[in-house]
Design an enzyme around this catalytic site. Structure first.
Site, PDB file in Angstrom:
ATOM      1  N   ARG A  89       0.810  -0.871   0.550  1.00 34.32           N
ATOM      2  CA  ARG A  89      -0.232  -0.010  -0.055  1.00 34.32           C
ATOM      3  C   ARG A  89       0.702   0.612   0.156  1.00 34.32           C
ATOM      4  NH1 ARG A  89      -4.544  -2.927   2.569  1.00 34.32           N
ATOM      5  NH2 ARG A  89      -6.192  -1.353   2.613  1.00 34.32           N
ATOM      6  N   ARG A 128     -21.353  -2.616   2.680  1.00 35.40           N
ATOM      7  CA  ARG A 128     -20.735  -3.316   3.633  1.00 35.40           C
ATOM      8  C   ARG A 128     -20.575  -3.146   5.288  1.00 35.40           C
ATOM      9  NH1 ARG A 128     -14.878  -4.443   1.392  1.00 35.40           N
ATOM     10  NH2 ARG A 128     -14.559  -3.178   3.431  1.00 35.40           N
TER      11      ARG A 128
END
Ligand code: AMP
Length: 190
Positions: A89, A128
């Site tokens: 990342r 979600r």
């Protein structure tokens, strides 16, 4: 051995697609987010540390994340290939991953990026959040922070792999099955 980095912003579908790709290709799935959540659940020292960053939508520091990834990776000497999800990342993580793999005579075959418009990402994450039990999905401010961190720190990692001629983009919008089919085609062609 095919080592793949599945890339994309939070909510792009990396976790969902990983499950299908693992079943199809037999990859070892290394999701740094999942490993942190496992540590939080088991109340380890690493979990406590990671949680303090995750709850704010910030990245866990590179040194911690890289050490953890290396130790997980080394548990699978017989893997047919790894599917890295949510890692690397940052540029530092990407470099570290190359070094870890190179020491073992391996490399990344490709980074495949799932591209999804931002409004859709936010909607998906909020949806979600209703069922995932993830505090970082349920809070619109934290979602905004995660997307901002993605643009600032993670998106440039694409350039790292582009420079190596290893980046491929794919639309992450459509049915889960159609995206799995497109991903599989790309992986098979590697
Ligand atoms: P994810 O499950 O990939 O959405 O990750 C959830 C959270 O875990 C992120 O918002 C970060 O706080 C943390 N995290 C996961 N992977 C990394 C990573 N490679 N580097 C730093 N932090 C990470």
């Amino acid at each position: 051995m095919k080592n793949i980095v599945l890339f994309g912003p939070p909510g792009a579908g990396k976790g969902t697609q990983s499950a299908f790709l693992v079943e199809k290709f037999g990859f070892v799935h290394l999701s740094t987010g999942d490993i942190f959540r496992y540590n939080i659940k088991n109340q380890t020292e690493l979990g406590t540390l990671a949680k303090s960053y995750m709850d704010q939508g910030q990245l866990v520091p590179d040194s911690v994340t890289i050490d953890m990834l290396k130790s997980e990776w080394s548990k699978y000497p017989d893997a047919v290939g790894f599917l890295f999800d949510g890692f690397p990342r940052t540029q530092a993580q990407a470099q570290a991953l190359d070094e870890i793999l190179a020491e073992a005579g391996q490399s990344i075959a490709a980074m495949i990026g799932l591209e999804v418009p931002e409004a859709e990402l936010v909607a998906r994450l909020l949806e979600r959040g209703k069922t995932s039990g993830r505090p970082d999905d349920a809070n619109p401010e934290v979602i905004g922070q995660r997307i901002a961190v993605y643009h600032k720190e993670t998106a440039p990692v694409q350039g790292y792999y582009e420079a190596q001629g290893k980046y491929m983009a794919l639309s992450g919008v459509g049915s889960v099955e159609s995206i799995t089919a497109s991903l599989s085609e790309k992986i098979q062609a590697l």
